[in-house]
Structures are given as C-alpha cells and as structure tokens.
Design a protein around this motif. Structure first.
Motif, PDB file in Angstrom:
ATOM      1  N   THR A   1       0.832  -1.045   0.000  1.00 52.83           N
ATOM      2  CA  THR A   1      -0.078   0.082  -0.058  1.00 52.83           C
ATOM      3  C   THR A   1       0.943   1.205  -0.153  1.00 52.83           C
ATOM      4  O   THR A   1       0.779   2.251  -0.657  1.00 52.83           O
ATOM      5  N   ILE A   2       1.933   1.306   0.946  1.00 48.07           N
ATOM      6  CA  ILE A   2       2.846   2.228   0.843  1.00 48.07           C
ATOM      7  C   ILE A   2       3.524   2.372  -0.458  1.00 48.07           C
ATOM      8  O   ILE A   2       3.847   3.637  -0.948  1.00 48.07           O
ATOM      9  N   TRP A   3       4.200   1.497  -0.973  1.00 36.91           N
ATOM     10  CA  TRP A   3       4.682   1.452  -2.348  1.00 36.91           C
ATOM     11  C   TRP A   3       3.806   1.776  -3.536  1.00 36.91           C
ATOM     12  O   TRP A   3       4.282   2.985  -4.269  1.00 36.91           O
ATOM     13  N   ARG A   4       2.591   1.687  -3.421  1.00 39.31           N
ATOM     14  CA  ARG A   4       1.490   2.080  -4.489  1.00 39.31           C
ATOM     15  C   ARG A   4       1.214   3.519  -4.345  1.00 39.31           C
ATOM     16  O   ARG A   4       1.184   4.518  -5.307  1.00 39.31           O
ATOM     17  N   LYS A   5       1.286   3.894  -3.039  1.00 39.61           N
ATOM     18  CA  LYS A   5       0.983   5.688  -2.726  1.00 39.61           C
ATOM     19  C   LYS A   5       2.428   6.329  -3.313  1.00 39.61           C
ATOM     20  O   LYS A   5       2.279   7.258  -3.689  1.00 39.61           O
TER      21      LYS A   5
ATOM     22  N   ALA B   1      -1.087   1.126 -10.190  1.00 41.33           N
ATOM     23  CA  ALA B   1      -1.193   2.633 -10.167  1.00 41.33           C
ATOM     24  C   ALA B   1      -0.949   3.533 -11.181  1.00 41.33           C
ATOM     25  O   ALA B   1      -1.577   4.472 -11.366  1.00 41.33           O
ATOM     26  N   TRP B   2      -0.289   2.870 -12.292  1.00 41.04           N
ATOM     27  CA  TRP B   2      -0.129   3.634 -13.477  1.00 41.04           C
ATOM     28  C   TRP B   2      -1.061   3.007 -14.783  1.00 41.04           C
ATOM     29  O   TRP B   2      -0.645   3.168 -15.813  1.00 41.04           O
ATOM     30  N   SER B   3      -2.110   2.565 -14.551  1.00 42.94           N
ATOM     31  CA  SER B   3      -2.883   1.798 -15.373  1.00 42.94           C
ATOM     32  C   SER B   3      -2.976   2.784 -16.557  1.00 42.94           C
ATOM     33  O   SER B   3      -3.753   4.021 -16.410  1.00 42.94           O
TER      34      SER B   3
END
Length: 317
Positions: free
Chosen positions: A37-41, A187-189
């Motif tokens: 979750t932190i990585w995606r943010k 995240a970057w879809s």
C-alpha cells in the motif's frame, strides 16, 4: 526416505513456501499498514512529479524511466545485502509473506458476496473501490456483480498464483519484484487518460511477467467439467480481447459457469467499450460464491503441483 526428507529440510525453499502461506493466512498484514500500500502511494506520488511531459513519446519515456527508478534500486539493494543476511530462508519467507495477497482477495470475495446478496450497492462499491481503477459509482447491482467476479478471478490469479510462480522460479526476490511490478501496473494503469501512455511500459512488463503463470493457471481451470464448451468459447472469443492473459481466465471461468464477463466500463467519466466474454448470465452473489469455491480448489491443486515439482527439480525422484 529419511535422506530425502533431510535434503528437503536443508534446502528450505518448500518450508519457506508453506511457512509464508501459514503466517499469511493466520496473521495477515492490515491493508493500511501493508508495504505494498505504501509502495503504491509512493508510485502515485512519483507519477505526479514525472508524468508531466506533453508529447506522447516523452510521456512514454518518462513511464519507462519511472518504472526503472522504482524497481532497479530494489534489485541492487537486494544483491548488495545478500552477504549481510544472516538467515536467507527467513529473509525469503519475509519477502514472500509481503508479496502474497491471498487473505486480502478472500476477504474481498466474502464481503462483496455478502453486500450483493443483501443488495447493498453502497457497501459493495466501498469494498470494490480500492481494487478497481474504473469508476465504481455508476455501477448497478448487476454491474457490481460482474466487476466483483472479474476482480476475484484476476486478484487470485496475480496476487496468489503469479506470486507463487515467481517464487518457484527466482525465490523470495522473484515473488517480491513481481508484486512490486504488479502494483506499478495498477497504479499507472493506462486505462485512465491520466496515465496514457505513461503507464504503458509498466503494463507491458507486467503482461510479460503474467504470461506463463496465468496461461498455466488458465489451463488448470479449463480442466474438468464443461471442458469442451469452455475450450470452444476460448477459441472463439480470445481474439477479441487485447490482454490475452486476462482473456483466457475470464473466458474459461465465465463459460464454465455461463457468466457474462467483460463489456463496457467507465474510466474517469469516459465510457470504454470492451467485448463481452464468457456466457450470458450476469453474476449474482451465488455465482460469486461458486467462483470463489472453484478458484480455491484450483489454487490448492496448484500448491500441491508446485510443491511436488520443486522437490523433483531439486532432489530428483
């Protein structure tokens, strides 16, 4: 027999696999505190800084460099840290534990089944929102059923099967890098205008990483009841879908249960046409429960097969 058991314990790879599964199922990491979750943010924050170029080519290059900037240091740090790791099996167990999301998808399945069964659209939308890049608010109860079915199938295929596959290929770091790459692709879809074409490199790399595990899992799902019907539908429908990895699974499972998959979706207020896959019945709560049970058994079979194969490859028959 005892000699082979000793070799199995000395190798640790299989014990790490089952140990990580046990810890994950008994003591799951809360979603808000999960490293992914932190990585995606952080990925979303980075995109606001570098996804600013105007031309198509510049945004494509920015997306490629951003993916490399996120993934390459992780690999470098791992390689540099290897001589300092005092217990490599335990370290691999930690990496695999962070990479798995079995419990999260299972919770998603149970909660969406309950919400849709009670015809609680607001609750179903709240549950699905963190998992989907598409607009959830316009979805009807039937649309929520279809979105839940697709999310369930692809969630298990990637965050469980894909992770396990890459663990078998490259150990804990293989599973970890795969999951990091998956989160970047989400995240970057490029389905959203904001990330087109910035997210295309991340999606392309993820499609490559998914190719083998999702194809094998699709074939595993194909076996059994309605084999011929599902195979015939796969041959007919797979050409209409751009992402073949997703298409195989959605067609096979959709046709197994005669459920409608695919169809139009809305991203950032813009309606995007997608071909319809599978059958003709809109998924309801009972169908979601059937899919969940079907996938759970197929994952169990995958685990048995992968465990057996790992032993055979490392120690022979």
């Amino acid at each position: 027999m005892l000699d082979k058991f000793s070799l199995l314990i000395a190798d640790y790879s299989l014990l790490v696999l089952w140990g990580a599964l046990l810890f994950h199922l008994l003591l799951p990491i809360p979603a808000h505190a999960h490293p992914m979750t932190i990585w995606r943010k952080f990925a979303e924050l980075l995109s606001t800084k570098v996804n600013t170029a105007r031309s198509y080519q510049q945004r494509l290059i920015s997306g490629s460099l951003a993916w490399a900037l996120m993934i390459t240091p992780t690999i470098i740090v791992y390689i540099a840290a290897l001589p300092l790791i005092w217990n490599l099996p335990l370290f691999n167990l930690g990496l695999l534990l962070i990479s798995l999301e079995w419990r999260g998808v299972e919770k998603l399945c149970k909660n969406t089944i309950q919400a849709i069964n009670q015809e609680d659209k607001k609750e179903a939308k709240t549950i699905l929102m963190p998992w989907l890049n598409r607009d959830v608010e316009p979805l009807s109860l039937l649309g929520l059923g279809k979105a839940s079915a697709e999310t369930m199938v692809l969630g298990y295929a990637r965050t469980v099967i894909g992770v396990l596959f890459w663990y078998g290929i490259a150990g804990g770091i293989g599973a970890f890098i795969y999951r990091l790459s998956l989160e970047l692709a989400r995240a970057w879809s490029p389905s959203r205008d904001t990330f087109r074409p910035f997210g295309i490199p991340a999606l392309t790399i993820q499609t490559i990483l998914d190719f083998i595990p999702l194809k094998i899992f699709s074939l595993l799902c194909l076996l059994g009841k309605h084999f011929q019907i599902a195979l015939h539908a796969l041959k007919q429908q797979k050409k209409s879908w751009s992402n073949k990895n997703n298409a195989w699974l959605l067609i096979i499972i959709g046709k197994k249960f005669e459920l409608s998959m695919g169809g139009p979706v809305i991203y950032q207020g813009k309606k995007i046409s997608r071909p319809k896959l599978g059958g003709k019945i809109a998924p309801s709560a009972i169908h979601l429960a059937q899919i969940h049970r079907f996938l759970s058994w197929r994952i169990a079979i995958w685990l048995i097969l992968q465990s057996t194969l790992m032993v055979i490859i490392k120690h022979g028959l």
